[in-house]
Design a protein around this motif. Structure first.
Motif, PDB file in Angstrom:
ATOM      1  N   TYR A   4      28.087  37.160  36.377  1.00 36.64           N
ATOM      2  CA  TYR A   4      29.134  36.524  36.332  1.00 36.64           C
ATOM      3  C   TYR A   4      29.846  36.748  35.253  1.00 36.64           C
ATOM      4  O   TYR A   4      31.159  36.987  35.374  1.00 36.64           O
ATOM      5  N   TRP A   5      29.288  36.371  34.066  1.00 34.39           N
ATOM      6  CA  TRP A   5      30.020  36.732  32.765  1.00 34.39           C
ATOM      7  C   TRP A   5      30.502  37.952  32.644  1.00 34.39           C
ATOM      8  O   TRP A   5      31.434  38.291  31.928  1.00 34.39           O
ATOM      9  N   ALA A   6      29.759  38.977  32.818  1.00 39.51           N
ATOM     10  CA  ALA A   6      30.199  40.606  32.898  1.00 39.51           C
ATOM     11  C   ALA A   6      31.648  40.343  33.435  1.00 39.51           C
ATOM     12  O   ALA A   6      32.390  41.285  33.227  1.00 39.51           O
ATOM     13  N   ARG A   7      31.766  39.986  34.865  1.00 38.18           N
ATOM     14  CA  ARG A   7      33.030  39.989  35.624  1.00 38.18           C
ATOM     15  C   ARG A   7      33.934  39.258  34.834  1.00 38.18           C
ATOM     16  O   ARG A   7      35.185  39.766  34.858  1.00 38.18           O
ATOM     17  N   VAL A   8      33.689  38.209  34.234  1.00 37.08           N
ATOM     18  CA  VAL A   8      34.862  37.347  33.450  1.00 37.08           C
ATOM     19  C   VAL A   8      35.194  38.353  32.327  1.00 37.08           C
ATOM     20  O   VAL A   8      36.522  38.077  31.932  1.00 37.08           O
ATOM     21  N   GLU A   9      34.334  38.931  31.617  1.00 38.37           N
ATOM     22  CA  GLU A   9      34.913  39.827  30.506  1.00 38.37           C
ATOM     23  C   GLU A   9      35.620  40.648  30.858  1.00 38.37           C
ATOM     24  O   GLU A   9      36.697  41.013  30.227  1.00 38.37           O
ATOM     25  N   ALA A  10      35.545  41.437  31.843  1.00 35.02           N
ATOM     26  CA  ALA A  10      35.975  42.624  32.425  1.00 35.02           C
ATOM     27  C   ALA A  10      37.586  42.172  32.864  1.00 35.02           C
ATOM     28  O   ALA A  10      38.687  42.705  32.501  1.00 35.02           O
ATOM     29  N   GLU A  11      37.475  40.932  33.667  1.00 35.72           N
ATOM     30  CA  GLU A  11      38.870  40.433  33.904  1.00 35.72           C
ATOM     31  C   GLU A  11      39.704  39.923  32.850  1.00 35.72           C
ATOM     32  O   GLU A  11      40.828  40.013  32.786  1.00 35.72           O
ATOM     33  N   THR A  12      39.146  39.308  31.708  1.00 34.94           N
ATOM     34  CA  THR A  12      39.579  38.637  30.540  1.00 34.94           C
ATOM     35  C   THR A  12      40.329  40.071  30.002  1.00 34.94           C
ATOM     36  O   THR A  12      41.580  40.228  29.527  1.00 34.94           O
ATOM     37  N   ALA A  13      39.372  41.248  29.924  1.00 31.89           N
ATOM     38  CA  ALA A  13      40.132  42.464  29.137  1.00 31.89           C
ATOM     39  C   ALA A  13      41.284  42.843  29.917  1.00 31.89           C
ATOM     40  O   ALA A  13      42.228  43.582  29.394  1.00 31.89           O
ATOM     41  N   ALA A  14      41.349  43.073  31.248  1.00 33.15           N
ATOM     42  CA  ALA A  14      42.483  43.270  32.126  1.00 33.15           C
ATOM     43  C   ALA A  14      43.832  42.331  31.705  1.00 33.15           C
ATOM     44  O   ALA A  14      44.783  42.995  31.507  1.00 33.15           O
ATOM     45  N   ARG A  15      43.701  41.249  31.630  1.00 33.88           N
ATOM     46  CA  ARG A  15      44.848  40.207  31.222  1.00 33.88           C
ATOM     47  C   ARG A  15      45.032  40.538  29.917  1.00 33.88           C
ATOM     48  O   ARG A  15      46.319  40.187  29.576  1.00 33.88           O
ATOM     49  N   ARG A  16      44.007  40.619  28.766  1.00 33.23           N
ATOM     50  CA  ARG A  16      44.523  41.169  27.625  1.00 33.23           C
ATOM     51  C   ARG A  16      45.376  42.168  27.555  1.00 33.23           C
ATOM     52  O   ARG A  16      46.436  42.304  26.792  1.00 33.23           O
ATOM     53  N   ASP A  17      45.003  43.339  28.045  1.00 34.26           N
ATOM     54  CA  ASP A  17      45.737  44.423  28.061  1.00 34.26           C
ATOM     55  C   ASP A  17      46.990  44.399  28.600  1.00 34.26           C
ATOM     56  O   ASP A  17      48.293  44.692  28.218  1.00 34.26           O
ATOM     57  N   LEU A  18      47.201  43.384  29.591  1.00 33.44           N
ATOM     58  CA  LEU A  18      48.638  43.293  30.182  1.00 33.44           C
ATOM     59  C   LEU A  18      49.320  42.506  29.388  1.00 33.44           C
ATOM     60  O   LEU A  18      50.489  42.544  29.272  1.00 33.44           O
ATOM     61  N   ALA A  19      48.861  41.461  28.798  1.00 35.75           N
ATOM     62  CA  ALA A  19      49.725  40.635  27.722  1.00 35.75           C
ATOM     63  C   ALA A  19      50.248  41.458  26.613  1.00 35.75           C
ATOM     64  O   ALA A  19      51.189  41.356  26.264  1.00 35.75           O
ATOM     65  N   ALA A  20      49.143  42.364  26.218  1.00 35.51           N
ATOM     66  CA  ALA A  20      49.599  43.255  25.154  1.00 35.51           C
ATOM     67  C   ALA A  20      50.884  44.072  25.545  1.00 35.51           C
ATOM     68  O   ALA A  20      51.833  44.131  24.721  1.00 35.51           O
ATOM     69  N   PHE A  21      50.849  44.594  26.843  1.00 32.55           N
ATOM     70  CA  PHE A  21      51.795  45.502  27.300  1.00 32.55           C
ATOM     71  C   PHE A  21      53.262  44.562  27.269  1.00 32.55           C
ATOM     72  O   PHE A  21      54.162  45.248  27.136  1.00 32.55           O
ATOM     73  N   LEU A  22      53.110  43.391  27.841  1.00 34.07           N
ATOM     74  CA  LEU A  22      54.233  42.778  27.818  1.00 34.07           C
ATOM     75  C   LEU A  22      54.969  42.337  26.612  1.00 34.07           C
ATOM     76  O   LEU A  22      56.110  42.473  26.362  1.00 34.07           O
ATOM     77  N   VAL A  23      53.907  42.016  25.585  1.00 31.64           N
ATOM     78  CA  VAL A  23      54.472  41.772  24.255  1.00 31.64           C
ATOM     79  C   VAL A  23      55.300  42.987  23.807  1.00 31.64           C
ATOM     80  O   VAL A  23      56.302  42.979  23.288  1.00 31.64           O
ATOM     81  N   ASP A  24      54.696  44.100  23.889  1.00 30.05           N
ATOM     82  CA  ASP A  24      55.224  45.442  23.869  1.00 30.05           C
ATOM     83  C   ASP A  24      56.535  45.540  24.098  1.00 30.05           C
ATOM     84  O   ASP A  24      57.548  46.157  23.570  1.00 30.05           O
ATOM     85  N   GLN A  25      56.696  45.295  25.694  1.00 26.23           N
ATOM     86  CA  GLN A  25      57.862  45.496  26.057  1.00 26.23           C
ATOM     87  C   GLN A  25      59.035  44.575  25.586  1.00 26.23           C
ATOM     88  O   GLN A  25      60.323  44.997  25.306  1.00 26.23           O
ATOM     89  N   LEU A  26      58.577  43.348  25.682  1.00 28.42           N
ATOM     90  CA  LEU A  26      59.523  42.349  25.117  1.00 28.42           C
ATOM     91  C   LEU A  26      59.822  42.249  23.784  1.00 28.42           C
ATOM     92  O   LEU A  26      61.131  42.013  23.450  1.00 28.42           O
ATOM     93  N   THR A  27      59.116  42.870  22.738  1.00 24.60           N
ATOM     94  CA  THR A  27      59.644  43.267  21.673  1.00 24.60           C
ATOM     95  C   THR A  27      60.224  44.684  21.064  1.00 24.60           C
ATOM     96  O   THR A  27      60.334  44.790  19.872  1.00 24.60           O
ATOM     97  N   ASP A  28      60.364  45.131  22.363  1.00 26.78           N
ATOM     98  CA  ASP A  28      60.861  46.593  22.144  1.00 26.78           C
ATOM     99  C   ASP A  28      59.878  47.634  21.214  1.00 26.78           C
ATOM    100  O   ASP A  28      60.660  48.281  20.685  1.00 26.78           O
ATOM    101  N   GLN A  29      58.883  47.462  21.391  1.00 26.27           N
ATOM    102  CA  GLN A  29      57.985  48.030  20.326  1.00 26.27           C
ATOM    103  C   GLN A  29      57.537  49.463  21.225  1.00 26.27           C
ATOM    104  O   GLN A  29      56.968  50.156  20.448  1.00 26.27           O
ATOM    105  N   SER A  30      57.795  49.616  22.310  1.00 31.63           N
ATOM    106  CA  SER A  30      57.304  50.730  23.238  1.00 31.63           C
ATOM    107  C   SER A  30      57.980  51.962  22.878  1.00 31.63           C
ATOM    108  O   SER A  30      57.915  53.091  23.586  1.00 31.63           O
TER     109      SER A  30
END
Length: 338
Positions: free
Chosen positions: A85-111
């Protein structure tokens, strides 16, 4: 048998009386005795261990249905289930983390990049039957935008893996892919792939396929993954796995997720930031079950071109006995003049 009132048991177990009443209704933690006249609940001191386990699992965020299954297991089985269960949570958290970083990147025009330098993929794909299996049920694909590996299983495994990859290939012809919507595009494509696999398997769950794919947007790679094919990134000599196996247990061959049986597929999706010099590997478990990751890293790092790396990896799998079909896609991120 020493009994505690619901209030005393709640304090000792760190569960509220309200939670205890809910768990009684759900048959997750039944009281040892219920007063027939007042309906008041009493709990045995021996139940504190299970109550505390429930409390800890709730703090982990585990759903109640899964907690019920864990509580029914012995200690070793419960530990394996919590680990999975925890391995799955970590994988899903990593995916959300990457998506959050991408959105911050887009919104702050750093891309925004220096448009004088463009990046592209150079790649090679190959599939091999191995030395034991009577047929090859893997399918690989490497095109302008899309890289994919699918590992079929069951009596219609080969048609299933082929159908899954074929359902994604329209993405390769797309003129332009929206970087901010590419994950949605991939999820929709995997749903179509699931329907195609169901048709190829005759509507049964006796056959299906895993699927791991990368989609190039021109600036980033979008990953979609379901099953136990794997994706790796070799960057600055370090090998990092970018997928999580969807298995019942880490060492088990039983899959938690796959494209099979008409069930609505729920893949992992994430955006992968790329750098010039990155090397990506997608592979079926015919490679990873036979060849240690240290050997995979060595082969990827020692081969100048993607084609040489693919050949070295398949050779390594067959030298290890070739127990399964083995398929690899290797892609390099290179700079090219605008």
């Amino acid at each position: 048998m020493e009994l505690l009132t619901i209030g005393a048991f709640a304090r000792a177990s760190r569960l509220s009386p309200k939670a205890l009443r809910l768990y009684d209704e759900l048959e997750l933690l039944r009281p040892a005795r219920v007063d027939p006249d007042t309906g008041y609940r009493y709990y045995a001191v021996e139940q504190l261990g299970q109550a505390r386990l429930v409390a800890w699992l709730r703090r982990l965020g585990m759903p109640l249905a899964r907690i019920r299954a864990v509580c029914a297991l012995d200690a070793a089985g419960a530990a394996r289930e919590i680990r999975a269960y925890w391995a799955r949570v970590e994988a899903e958290t990593a995916a959300r983390r990457d998506l959050a970083a991408f959105l911050v990147d887009q919104l702050t025009d750093q891309s925004r990049r220096d448009h004088a330098i463009m990046l592209e993929l150079r790649h090679c794909a190959q599939s091999d039957r191995g030395l034991v299996r009577p047929a090859n049920q893997d399918t690989v694909y490497a095109g302008r935008r899309l890289l994919a590996v699918a590992d079929g299983f069951g009596p219609a495994g080969a048609p299933a893996s082929s159908a899954a990859v074929r359902a994604l290939r329209y993405l390769d012809e797309a003129e332009e892919l929206p970087a901010d919507g590419v994950l949605t595009v991939l999820e929709d494509a995997v749903r179509s792939a699931g329907a195609a696999v169901c048709e190829a398997a005759g509507g049964t769950n006796e056959a299906g396929t895993t699927l791991t794919a990368l989609l190039w947007t021109g600036a980033k790679l979008a990953l979609v993954h379901i099953g136990d094919c794997r994706g790796y990134l070799l960057r600055d000599g370090e090998l990092c796995r970018i997928t999580q196996d969807h298995r019942v247990e880490p060492e088990s061959l039983l899959l938690l997720k796959a494209l099979a049986g008409g069930a609505d597929p729920v893949p992992d999706v994430r955006l992968q930031e790329v750098r010039e010099g990155d090397r990506y590997l997608l592979c079926s478990d015919g490679l990873t079950e036979a060849v240690p990751e240290a050997r995979i890293r060595q082969a990827l790092g020692a081969s100048p071109a993607p084609g040489e790396a693919v050949a070295a990896l398949i050779t390594a799998a067959n030298e290890a006995g070739g127990p399964d079909n083995v398929s690899c896609v290797v892609a390099d991120v290179v700079a090219t003049a605008a």
